[in-house]
Design a protein around this motif. Structure first.
Motif, PDB file in Angstrom:
ATOM      1  N   GLY A   1       0.821  -1.193   0.000  1.00  0.00           N
ATOM      2  CA  GLY A   1       0.000   0.000   0.000  1.00  0.00           C
ATOM      3  C   GLY A   1       0.858   1.247   0.000  1.00  0.00           C
ATOM      4  O   GLY A   1       2.071   1.186   0.227  1.00  0.00           O
ATOM      5  N   ALA A   2       0.232   2.391  -0.283  1.00  0.00           N
ATOM      6  CA  ALA A   2       0.965   3.655  -0.344  1.00  0.00           C
ATOM      7  C   ALA A   2       0.101   4.791   0.189  1.00  0.00           C
ATOM      8  O   ALA A   2      -1.124   4.780   0.057  1.00  0.00           O
ATOM      9  CB  ALA A   2       1.396   3.959  -1.780  1.00  0.00           C
ATOM     10  N   ILE A   3       0.781   5.759   0.792  1.00  0.00           N
ATOM     11  CA  ILE A   3       0.148   7.003   1.220  1.00  0.00           C
ATOM     12  C   ILE A   3       0.827   8.122   0.445  1.00  0.00           C
ATOM     13  O   ILE A   3       2.059   8.194   0.397  1.00  0.00           O
ATOM     14  CB  ILE A   3       0.298   7.219   2.734  1.00  0.00           C
ATOM     15  N   LEU A   4       0.036   8.986  -0.171  1.00  0.00           N
ATOM     16  CA  LEU A   4       0.555   9.985  -1.098  1.00  0.00           C
ATOM     17  C   LEU A   4       0.443  11.392  -0.519  1.00  0.00           C
ATOM     18  O   LEU A   4      -0.613  11.770   0.003  1.00  0.00           O
ATOM     19  CB  LEU A   4      -0.229   9.933  -2.416  1.00  0.00           C
ATOM     20  N   LYS A   5       1.513  12.168  -0.637  1.00  0.00           N
ATOM     21  CA  LYS A   5       1.417  13.578  -0.262  1.00  0.00           C
ATOM     22  C   LYS A   5       0.526  14.278  -1.269  1.00  0.00           C
ATOM     23  O   LYS A   5       0.714  14.159  -2.486  1.00  0.00           O
ATOM     24  CB  LYS A   5       2.797  14.240  -0.242  1.00  0.00           C
ATOM     25  N   VAL A   6      -0.461  15.016  -0.776  1.00  0.00           N
ATOM     26  CA  VAL A   6      -1.469  15.593  -1.652  1.00  0.00           C
ATOM     27  C   VAL A   6      -1.248  17.076  -1.915  1.00  0.00           C
ATOM     28  O   VAL A   6      -1.625  17.586  -2.979  1.00  0.00           O
ATOM     29  CB  VAL A   6      -2.885  15.358  -1.067  1.00  0.00           C
ATOM     30  N   ILE A   7      -0.632  17.807  -0.975  1.00  0.00           N
ATOM     31  CA  ILE A   7      -0.607  19.263  -1.084  1.00  0.00           C
ATOM     32  C   ILE A   7       0.700  19.815  -0.526  1.00  0.00           C
ATOM     33  O   ILE A   7       1.304  19.227   0.371  1.00  0.00           O
ATOM     34  CB  ILE A   7      -1.824  19.850  -0.314  1.00  0.00           C
ATOM     35  N   ARG A   8       1.136  20.945  -1.085  1.00  0.00           N
ATOM     36  CA  ARG A   8       2.379  21.578  -0.646  1.00  0.00           C
ATOM     37  C   ARG A   8       2.073  22.742   0.308  1.00  0.00           C
ATOM     38  O   ARG A   8       0.914  23.098   0.516  1.00  0.00           O
ATOM     39  CB  ARG A   8       3.145  22.107  -1.860  1.00  0.00           C
ATOM     40  N   LYS A   9       3.115  23.356   0.809  1.00  0.00           N
ATOM     41  CA  LYS A   9       2.958  24.483   1.723  1.00  0.00           C
ATOM     42  C   LYS A   9       2.218  25.638   1.062  1.00  0.00           C
ATOM     43  O   LYS A   9       1.436  26.347   1.711  1.00  0.00           O
ATOM     44  CB  LYS A   9       4.327  24.954   2.219  1.00  0.00           C
ATOM     45  N   ASP A  10       2.451  25.809  -0.272  1.00  0.00           N
ATOM     46  CA  ASP A  10       1.786  26.903  -0.986  1.00  0.00           C
ATOM     47  C   ASP A  10       0.355  26.556  -1.397  1.00  0.00           C
ATOM     48  O   ASP A  10      -0.294  27.306  -2.128  1.00  0.00           O
ATOM     49  CB  ASP A  10       2.606  27.330  -2.211  1.00  0.00           C
ATOM     50  N   LEU A  11      -0.132  25.400  -0.947  1.00  0.00           N
ATOM     51  CA  LEU A  11      -1.492  24.904  -1.191  1.00  0.00           C
ATOM     52  C   LEU A  11      -1.733  24.467  -2.629  1.00  0.00           C
ATOM     53  O   LEU A  11      -2.879  24.234  -3.029  1.00  0.00           O
ATOM     54  CB  LEU A  11      -2.548  25.925  -0.762  1.00  0.00           C
ATOM     55  N   ASN A  12      -0.674  24.341  -3.402  1.00  0.00           N
ATOM     56  CA  ASN A  12      -0.784  23.697  -4.701  1.00  0.00           C
ATOM     57  C   ASN A  12      -0.607  22.198  -4.526  1.00  0.00           C
ATOM     58  O   ASN A  12      -0.007  21.744  -3.545  1.00  0.00           O
ATOM     59  CB  ASN A  12       0.274  24.241  -5.663  1.00  0.00           C
ATOM     60  N   PRO A  13      -1.120  21.394  -5.468  1.00  0.00           N
ATOM     61  CA  PRO A  13      -0.936  19.941  -5.337  1.00  0.00           C
ATOM     62  C   PRO A  13       0.543  19.574  -5.328  1.00  0.00           C
ATOM     63  O   PRO A  13       1.364  20.236  -5.985  1.00  0.00           O
ATOM     64  CB  PRO A  13      -1.632  19.386  -6.596  1.00  0.00           C
ATOM     65  N   ASP A  14       0.899  18.540  -4.580  1.00  0.00           N
ATOM     66  CA  ASP A  14       2.252  18.004  -4.660  1.00  0.00           C
ATOM     67  C   ASP A  14       2.560  17.707  -6.124  1.00  0.00           C
ATOM     68  O   ASP A  14       1.704  17.210  -6.867  1.00  0.00           O
ATOM     69  CB  ASP A  14       2.346  16.722  -3.828  1.00  0.00           C
TER      70      ASP A  14
END
Length: 288
Positions: free
Chosen positions: A27-40
């Protein structure tokens, strides 16, 4: 019995998910968002890669910089916007220096974020390090009912799993694992929660899946993405195989008949009826 799960972000670059799957990762967990609130930068590639390779997506995570309730709510809404109807457990990562010493405010930040996510029908959990948990969350443990994913970098053979006052769903025990298909190090976790299998695609579609939102326009949208939608609409019975002139309805042109069929499919599967093919519509067409 625990399972081996990785968590990834743009830091890992382009991942070969077929090799990851073949290596035994479950399984995997994905980073969805950056500090600037744009998608990873790799979120969409990772999501599609997991789907194509059959790697279950355990959830997505949001490294938080929230120090107010309003910021937490805004961030949660942005995550939902990026998911665009896709279903995944959302993990709020609370560990940043700016969140130390907030006292009960940190708990209220977590609750505010949780409320937005759960109102959208998604599961919610908190990720943090064991030291941060003990210092800033444990004193207020009774105020939180969610599950936790805890980082404690030890060899799991020689050290016990973290002990916390909440349900431990996952233990991130290393940030320096090597996995085929990934260049460099990657975080590794032992997962104790349920892992759902990726649904099987019932038939192979000869067309490429849409790479943009499709909708009815005065100048018709065309291409393989439209053909992909039409193929599934025909397969599922929402669009006749042939039109009144006896020609195939899989013509790669997003016209009124296709838009009407999309609306029927959306109504049937209980999602927003707007005749627009976005991420959720693609999902229900692919997996039904």
């Amino acid at each position: 019995m625990s399972k081996k799960v990785i968590d990834v972000s743009s830091y890992q670059g382009v991942v070969n998910w077929y090799k990851v799957k073949a290596s035994g990762i479950e399984g995997a967990i994905l980073k969805v968002i950056r500090k600037d609130l744009n998608p990873d930068k790799q979120f969409e590639n990772n999501w599609k890669g997991c789907e194509n390779a059959g790697v279950p997506i355990i959830g997505v995570y949001n490294y938080s910089y929230a120090t107010t309730l309003d910021k937490a709510r805004a961030d949660a809404k942005k995550v939902l916007s990026i998911l665009a109807g896709r279903r995944a457990k959302v993990w709020l990562d609370v560990e940043d220096t700016c969140q130390k010493g907030l006292g009960i405010t940190l708990i209220r930040i977590i609750q505010a974020y949780q409320e937005i996510i759960e109102k959208a029908g998604l599961e919610f959990g908190v990720y943090t390090g064991l030291s941060f948990y003990n210092s800033y969350i444990k004193p207020w443990a009774g105020y939180l009912t969610c599950r936790f994913w805890i980082a404690r970098y030890r060899n799991p053979v020689t050290a016990n799993q973290p002990v916390i006052k909440h349900t431990l769903e996952g233990w991130q025990f290393s940030s320096e694992e090597r996995v085929p298909g990934i260049t460099g190090n990657v975080d590794m976790n032992l997962w104790y929660g349920e892992i759902m299998s990726m649904p099987e695609v019932p038939q192979k579609n000869p067309y490429s899946s849409p790479d943009k939102i499709l909708k009815l326009k005065l100048i018709r949208m065309r291409g393989h993405g439209v053909g992909w939608v039409q193929y599934h609409l025909v397969r599922l019975g929402f669009l006749p195989a042939r039109n009144k002139k006896g020609k195939s309805n899989i013509d790669e042109v997003y016209g009124p008949d296709t838009a009407e069929a999309v609306a029927k499919a959306q109504a049937h599967y209980g999602i927003e009826v707007d005749s627009i093919v976005g991420a959720m519509t693609v999902y229900v067409l692919r997996y039904n």
